[in-house]
Design an enzyme around this catalytic site. Sequence first.
Site, PDB file in Angstrom:
ATOM      1  N   ARG A 100       0.875  -1.193   0.000  1.00 39.67           N
ATOM      2  CA  ARG A 100       0.000   0.000   0.000  1.00 39.67           C
ATOM      3  C   ARG A 100       0.898   1.224   0.000  1.00 39.67           C
ATOM      4  NH1 ARG A 100      -5.136   1.561   3.752  1.00 39.67           N
ATOM      5  NH2 ARG A 100      -6.016   0.050   2.285  1.00 39.67           N
ATOM      6  N   HIS A 127      -7.719   0.637  -6.048  1.00 37.83           N
ATOM      7  CA  HIS A 127      -7.852  -0.175  -4.823  1.00 37.83           C
ATOM      8  C   HIS A 127      -8.482  -1.530  -5.193  1.00 37.83           C
ATOM      9  CE1 HIS A 127      -7.876  -1.220  -0.734  1.00 37.83           C
ATOM     10  NE2 HIS A 127      -8.773  -0.402  -0.240  1.00 37.83           N
ATOM     11  N   GLN A 130     -10.161  -4.118  -2.573  1.00 31.92           N
ATOM     12  CA  GLN A 130     -11.431  -3.677  -1.993  1.00 31.92           C
ATOM     13  C   GLN A 130     -12.604  -4.116  -2.873  1.00 31.92           C
ATOM     14  OE1 GLN A 130     -12.173  -1.812   0.931  1.00 31.92           O
ATOM     15  NE2 GLN A 130     -14.256  -2.379   0.365  1.00 31.92           N
ATOM     16  N   ASP A 224     -17.340   6.930  -0.341  1.00 32.86           N
ATOM     17  CA  ASP A 224     -16.003   6.824   0.252  1.00 32.86           C
ATOM     18  C   ASP A 224     -15.722   8.137   0.984  1.00 32.86           C
ATOM     19  OD1 ASP A 224     -13.348   6.122   0.799  1.00 32.86           O
ATOM     20  OD2 ASP A 224     -12.619   6.633  -1.205  1.00 32.86           O
ATOM     21  N   CYS A 265     -16.384   1.535   1.642  1.00 39.93           N
ATOM     22  CA  CYS A 265     -15.163   0.746   1.857  1.00 39.93           C
ATOM     23  C   CYS A 265     -14.619   0.931   3.273  1.00 39.93           C
ATOM     24  CB  CYS A 265     -14.115   1.126   0.820  1.00 39.93           C
ATOM     25  SG  CYS A 265     -13.733   2.880   0.798  1.00 39.93           S
ATOM     26  N   ARG A 293     -13.043  -8.577   3.182  1.00 40.83           N
ATOM     27  CA  ARG A 293     -11.684  -8.202   2.793  1.00 40.83           C
ATOM     28  C   ARG A 293     -10.735  -9.386   3.039  1.00 40.83           C
ATOM     29  NH1 ARG A 293     -10.028  -3.246   2.420  1.00 40.83           N
ATOM     30  NH2 ARG A 293      -8.576  -4.289   1.026  1.00 40.83           N
TER      31      ARG A 293
HETATM   32  N1   CP Z   1     -11.127  -0.089   3.073  1.00 40.75           N
HETATM   33  C1   CP Z   1      -9.825  -0.085   3.432  1.00 40.75           C
HETATM   34  O1   CP Z   1      -8.922  -0.272   2.602  1.00 40.75           O
HETATM   35  O2   CP Z   1      -9.614   0.149   4.749  1.00 40.75           O
HETATM   36  P1   CP Z   1      -8.203   0.359   5.482  1.00 40.75           P
HETATM   37  O3   CP Z   1      -7.662   1.681   4.997  1.00 40.75           O
HETATM   38  O4   CP Z   1      -8.533   0.355   6.926  1.00 40.75           O
HETATM   39  O5   CP Z   1      -7.289  -0.760   5.090  1.00 40.75           O
HETATM   40  N1  NVA Z   2     -10.002   6.940  -0.837  1.00 37.58           N
HETATM   41  C1  NVA Z   2      -9.571   6.455   0.448  1.00 37.58           C
HETATM   42  C2  NVA Z   2      -9.831   4.985   0.568  1.00 37.58           C
HETATM   43  C3  NVA Z   2      -9.497   4.393   1.903  1.00 37.58           C
HETATM   44  C4  NVA Z   2      -9.726   2.898   1.950  1.00 37.58           C
HETATM   45  C5  NVA Z   2      -8.091   6.762   0.622  1.00 37.58           C
HETATM   46  O1  NVA Z   2      -7.329   6.595  -0.340  1.00 37.58           O
HETATM   47  O2  NVA Z   2      -7.705   7.189   1.703  1.00 37.58           O
END
Ligand code: CP
Ligand code: NVA
Length: 312
Positions: A100, A127, A130, A224, A265, A293
């Site tokens: 990530r 993502h 997700q 989101d 999400c 997840r």
């Molecule tokens: N939805 C999601 O990716 O959550 P986190 O940022 O907690 O991993």
């Molecule tokens: N759009 C958000 C998603 C988090 C799961 C971010 O990138 O922070």
Amino acid sequence: MKDLLRTADLSRDDVELLLETAAKFAANPLSAPDQLRNKSVAIYMTKPSTRTRLASETATAHLGGTPIFIRGDELQLGRGETIADTAKIISGFCDALIIRTFKQSDVNELGANSTIPVINALTDDDHPTQLLADWLTIREVFGKDISGRKFSYFGDGNNMTHAWLIMGAIMGAHVVAATPDGKWAPDSNVVAEAKAIANKNGGTIELTNDPIAAAKDASVIYTDVWMSMGDPESERNEKMKVLAPFAVTESLMSHAAKDSIFMHCLPAHRGEEVEASVIDGDKSVIWREAFHRRTTIQALLYHLTRGELKGN
Ligand code: CP
Ligand code: NVA
């Protein structure tokens, strides 16, 4: 297919296989306890995570493997070691890498320089993991036949919007994104790519600035957070104002189909992108979605480490 770098890497057949396996892992998490026996999965994150980290670590453990969590500031990468050298080292010690970070190009470079599967666990642009959990949840609620159904996303045209459009296109769905124009609209290249994929799979991609039109008769209402990880704080006030009309309220939900569901999400900010009574109400499937997840990342690790995904 070695890696899952972008949602668009997946073919329809890959998604079908992953959802089928994920459903099995949901029913019995320990049904493949030896797949990663004596193996390790590196999970490297330069942004915070609650769900994806826990899902990745527990999925690895359920497959018999050892998760190795590495924070962004813990690698020599932060001190100038190259991505290519890092990729070679992680490939030598581990059997998969879940990453990530901010830049999609960094994830692509890791994939290109690794000999092990690399999985994108969120970038500024995408993502993919997700969306596997989202579609497993959608399938559990509505079944396989989604003809006549509409799948609408509301708010910031960000990484989640991109993944929503691309995965919907892969699934042959009628996908809608209701976002502002300009700075917070989805990337036009991603929209073009989603349209091309949708054309092949019998789906449609619709963009609008009209949240009520997007909500009308929709089966899924998705949103989101408005401030994503890495978004500049200096833009917060302006962004909140521009996105306010796209908030998912009870009033917006009243335009959706009778059997509609609400998805997010997470993490959520009640009172910003969604009203508390919606996200905590009867139509919300957020907990099932969040716990999928793990099942979907488990399926992804299972099939990628067996070389069973074809890609497109
Ligand atoms: N939805 C999601 O990716 O959550 P986190 O940022 O907690 O991993
Ligand atoms: N759009 C958000 C998603 C988090 C799961 C971010 O990138 O922070």
